[in-house]
Design a protein around this motif. Structure first.
Motif, PDB file in Angstrom:
ATOM      1  N   GLY A   1      49.023  58.765  38.112  1.00  0.00           N
ATOM      2  CA  GLY A   1      49.045  58.606  39.561  1.00  0.00           C
ATOM      3  C   GLY A   1      47.660  58.342  40.123  1.00  0.00           C
ATOM      4  N   TYR A   2      46.641  58.997  39.552  1.00  0.00           N
ATOM      5  CA  TYR A   2      45.272  58.794  40.017  1.00  0.00           C
ATOM      6  C   TYR A   2      44.808  57.369  39.698  1.00  0.00           C
ATOM      7  N   GLN A   3      45.162  56.918  38.492  1.00  0.00           N
ATOM      8  CA  GLN A   3      44.820  55.542  38.127  1.00  0.00           C
ATOM      9  C   GLN A   3      45.502  54.548  39.064  1.00  0.00           C
ATOM     10  N   GLN A   4      46.755  54.834  39.398  1.00  0.00           N
ATOM     11  CA  GLN A   4      47.476  53.940  40.299  1.00  0.00           C
ATOM     12  C   GLN A   4      46.818  53.903  41.669  1.00  0.00           C
ATOM     13  N   MET A   5      46.306  55.049  42.122  1.00  0.00           N
ATOM     14  CA  MET A   5      45.603  55.095  43.407  1.00  0.00           C
ATOM     15  C   MET A   5      44.363  54.194  43.374  1.00  0.00           C
ATOM     16  N   ILE A   6      43.610  54.265  42.266  1.00  0.00           N
ATOM     17  CA  ILE A   6      42.417  53.420  42.134  1.00  0.00           C
ATOM     18  C   ILE A   6      42.829  51.947  42.113  1.00  0.00           C
ATOM     19  N   ARG A   7      43.907  51.642  41.387  1.00  0.00           N
ATOM     20  CA  ARG A   7      44.384  50.266  41.324  1.00  0.00           C
ATOM     21  C   ARG A   7      44.767  49.753  42.711  1.00  0.00           C
ATOM     22  N   MET A   8      45.449  50.597  43.488  1.00  0.00           N
ATOM     23  CA  MET A   8      45.866  50.183  44.822  1.00  0.00           C
ATOM     24  C   MET A   8      44.658  49.970  45.729  1.00  0.00           C
ATOM     25  N   ASN A   9      43.647  50.836  45.632  1.00  0.00           N
ATOM     26  CA  ASN A   9      42.433  50.667  46.433  1.00  0.00           C
ATOM     27  C   ASN A   9      41.721  49.366  46.073  1.00  0.00           C
ATOM     28  N   GLN A  10      41.682  49.082  44.776  1.00  0.00           N
ATOM     29  CA  GLN A  10      41.045  47.840  44.340  1.00  0.00           C
ATOM     30  C   GLN A  10      41.861  46.636  44.812  1.00  0.00           C
ATOM     31  N   ALA A  11      43.179  46.742  44.742  1.00  0.00           N
ATOM     32  CA  ALA A  11      44.041  45.643  45.199  1.00  0.00           C
ATOM     33  C   ALA A  11      43.844  45.396  46.695  1.00  0.00           C
ATOM     34  N   LYS A  12      43.726  46.468  47.480  1.00  0.00           N
ATOM     35  CA  LYS A  12      43.481  46.313  48.925  1.00  0.00           C
ATOM     36  C   LYS A  12      42.165  45.578  49.167  1.00  0.00           C
ATOM     37  N   HIS A  13      41.151  45.955  48.402  1.00  0.00           N
ATOM     38  CA  HIS A  13      39.847  45.303  48.544  1.00  0.00           C
ATOM     39  C   HIS A  13      39.960  43.813  48.228  1.00  0.00           C
ATOM     40  N   LEU A  14      40.657  43.476  47.160  1.00  0.00           N
ATOM     41  CA  LEU A  14      40.795  42.072  46.769  1.00  0.00           C
ATOM     42  C   LEU A  14      41.621  41.295  47.784  1.00  0.00           C
ATOM     43  N   LEU A  15      42.665  41.910  48.300  1.00  0.00           N
ATOM     44  CA  LEU A  15      43.502  41.228  49.283  1.00  0.00           C
ATOM     45  C   LEU A  15      42.729  40.929  50.560  1.00  0.00           C
ATOM     46  N   LYS A  16      41.823  41.807  50.933  1.00  0.00           N
ATOM     47  CA  LYS A  16      41.044  41.613  52.155  1.00  0.00           C
ATOM     48  C   LYS A  16      39.872  40.655  51.964  1.00  0.00           C
ATOM     49  N   ASN A  17      39.359  40.577  50.735  1.00  0.00           N
ATOM     50  CA  ASN A  17      38.086  39.880  50.536  1.00  0.00           C
ATOM     51  C   ASN A  17      38.139  38.669  49.614  1.00  0.00           C
ATOM     52  N   GLU A  18      39.233  38.473  48.893  1.00  0.00           N
ATOM     53  CA  GLU A  18      39.297  37.370  47.926  1.00  0.00           C
ATOM     54  C   GLU A  18      40.447  36.431  48.256  1.00  0.00           C
ATOM     55  N   ASN A  19      40.161  35.145  48.198  1.00  0.00           N
ATOM     56  CA  ASN A  19      41.190  34.140  48.445  1.00  0.00           C
ATOM     57  C   ASN A  19      41.841  33.733  47.126  1.00  0.00           C
ATOM     58  N   ILE A  20      42.517  34.691  46.501  1.00  0.00           N
ATOM     59  CA  ILE A  20      43.200  34.432  45.232  1.00  0.00           C
ATOM     60  C   ILE A  20      44.645  34.889  45.351  1.00  0.00           C
ATOM     61  N   SER A  21      45.479  34.420  44.457  1.00  0.00           N
ATOM     62  CA  SER A  21      46.919  34.667  44.568  1.00  0.00           C
ATOM     63  C   SER A  21      47.265  36.115  44.276  1.00  0.00           C
ATOM     64  N   ILE A  22      48.453  36.508  44.715  1.00  0.00           N
ATOM     65  CA  ILE A  22      48.958  37.855  44.454  1.00  0.00           C
ATOM     66  C   ILE A  22      49.085  38.069  42.949  1.00  0.00           C
ATOM     67  N   GLU A  23      49.510  37.030  42.220  1.00  0.00           N
ATOM     68  CA  GLU A  23      49.656  37.139  40.772  1.00  0.00           C
ATOM     69  C   GLU A  23      48.309  37.440  40.106  1.00  0.00           C
ATOM     70  N   GLU A  24      47.262  36.782  40.571  1.00  0.00           N
ATOM     71  CA  GLU A  24      45.933  37.019  40.011  1.00  0.00           C
ATOM     72  C   GLU A  24      45.470  38.438  40.293  1.00  0.00           C
ATOM     73  N   ILE A  25      45.685  38.902  41.533  1.00  0.00           N
ATOM     74  CA  ILE A  25      45.270  40.255  41.893  1.00  0.00           C
ATOM     75  C   ILE A  25      46.023  41.275  41.049  1.00  0.00           C
ATOM     76  N   ALA A  26      47.317  41.066  40.863  1.00  0.00           N
ATOM     77  CA  ALA A  26      48.104  41.975  40.034  1.00  0.00           C
ATOM     78  C   ALA A  26      47.515  42.066  38.636  1.00  0.00           C
ATOM     79  N   TRP A  27      47.163  40.921  38.069  1.00  0.00           N
ATOM     80  CA  TRP A  27      46.597  40.903  36.717  1.00  0.00           C
ATOM     81  C   TRP A  27      45.235  41.575  36.676  1.00  0.00           C
ATOM     82  N   LEU A  28      44.412  41.326  37.688  1.00  0.00           N
ATOM     83  CA  LEU A  28      43.066  41.890  37.712  1.00  0.00           C
ATOM     84  C   LEU A  28      43.061  43.408  37.803  1.00  0.00           C
TER      85      LEU A  28
END
Length: 401
Positions: free
Chosen positions: A346-373
């Motif tokens: 669960g803690y790892q998932q929290m970190i993943r979600m925080n990183q995903a939020k950062h990428l969604l706000k700051n990177e112009n890349i696809s959802i598929e790429e963010i999921a993989w990253l």
């Protein structure tokens, strides 16, 4: 011709271009070999494969000509062939014309995370040249015979057909240089702040050091280098301070560090000392985040959290993690949940979600790429997890932010 003269000329070429430099005779033997950058074994062109490909093309064509070669993922080489009593080829490279798409290369060649990091590390060392500079290097290469005290003959350039895979990438990547640099600067600022906010010192320092030229701002105060570097140090300190405040570190702690560096910046009168402050600031501000967000945890839990921050995109092997902490997997899981009120997963998932939020706000890349990253092979599963955690799909979150 004495090989010593050829070697001396090759050394001059290497010093002038700062590129890997090779001289090969007509039997395929390396007369001179200076290689600062090595292509990883898992990528096309490794082990001098590119160099030998260009050499083989040069040896079957006319001497005293300049050749170019581009491999399938965008590495460029220049070669010049000449003959005296024997035939020789001098080759320089690799270099690039465009900053590589690391995500695209990782997916195309199915690279593991550690391979992607090795590739990124190598690409950070390769020169990305503008056309004018590459042409200058080509002109230097054409003077190779002059460097060995021989009269050079007129030369025409033979440009081999670029690799089709690279040409497609290049045609889709034309952009304005100035706008691109500004965009990269803001992107870099955001990534450094995010790393500090997460307490990820290693990433923050790596970003700072690998992209320092983006922050050179040589066009500002060109005749006042001390003033320019002081301004940059103040800007960096402000960015880092804001990142730490967002991590809920007590304001008094942040103020003390900020005041310390404001004083040091003001009264430093040597460029070298000011430049040394950059990395010191990143380390101290990041330590402030780590010290004030993990102090209430045991050493074991701190170690697990630090591991998860560094390897959030990897599958968790609880047995391996327990060995790292010198404890039993069951005990580790119980203790971690007792202290954090979360499971390790669960803690790892929290970190993943925080990183995903950062990428969604700051990177112009696809959802598929963010999921993989962030560690999800299945983008649909990532979307379900993200919506469960935030109440929004990734697309909705990006639109709202």
């Amino acid at each position: 011709m004495e090989h010593s003269k050829i070697i001396s000329a090759a050394m001059k070429i290497n010093q002038l271009t700062d590129l890997n430099t090779y001289v090969i005779d007509n039997s395929g033997e390396f007369v001179f070999y200076h290689e600062d950058i090595s292509i990883p074994a898992f990528m096309p062109g490794s082990g001098q494969e590119d160099v030998l490909n260009l050499y083989n093309q040069m040896m079957i064509q006319q001497m005293n000509q300049l050749y170019s070669y581009t491999n399938e993922w965008g590495l460029h080489y220049l070669g010049y062939s000449f003959s005296t009593n024997d035939s020789f080829a001098v080759i320089i490279g690799p270099f690039m014309y465009l900053t590589p798409d690391m995500y695209g290369l990782s997916r195309e060649y199915n690279l593991r995370n550690n391979e992607s990091e090795d590739l990124r590390s190598m690409c950070n060392q390769i020169q990305v040249l503008k056309t004018d500079k590459a042409n200058s290097f080509a002109s230097i290469l054409q003077q190779f015979e002059l460097l060995i005290n021989k009269e050079a003959v007129p030369i025409r350039i033979v440009a081999n057909k670029d690799n089709e895979k690279y040409r497609k990438r290049e045609n889709n990547s034309i952009m304005n240089d100035d706008a691109d640099i500004v965009t990269m600067r803001y992107k870099l600022e955001g990534n450094i702040m995010h790393a500090v906010e997460q307490g990820d010192k290693t990433t923050a320092i790596k970003l700072l050091n690998s992209n320092d030229m983006l922050f050179s701002f040589s066009e500002r105060f060109p005749n006042q280098p001390l003033r320019r570097v002081k301004n940059l140090a103040i800007v960096l300190s402000t960015l880092l301070r804001n990142a730490v405040i967002r991590s809920d570190v007590p304001a008094i702690f942040v103020h003390r560090v900020s005041e310390k560096y404001a004083y040091e910046i003001e009264y430093s009168n040597q460029l070298s000392k000011l430049q040394q402050l950059y990395e010191g600031m990143v380390e101290e501000y990041t330590d402030l985040v780590i010290a004030n967000t993990l102090t209430h945890y045991s050493k074991v839990t701190q170690k697990v959290i630090e591991y998860l921050i560094s390897f959030y995109d990897k599958q968790i092997d609880k047995n391996e993690l327990a060995e790292l902490c010198f404890t039993h997997p069951s005990h580790l899981s119980r203790k971690f949940k007792q202290e954090t009120n979360m499971t390790i997963t669960g803690y790892q998932q929290m970190i993943r979600m925080n990183q995903a939020k950062h990428l969604l706000k700051n990177e112009n890349i696809s959802i598929e790429e963010i999921a993989w990253l962030v560690g999800y092979e299945d983008a649909s599963y990532f979307t379900r997890v993200f919506k469960k955690e935030t109440g929004y799909t990734p697309s909705q979150y990006r639109e709202n932010n």
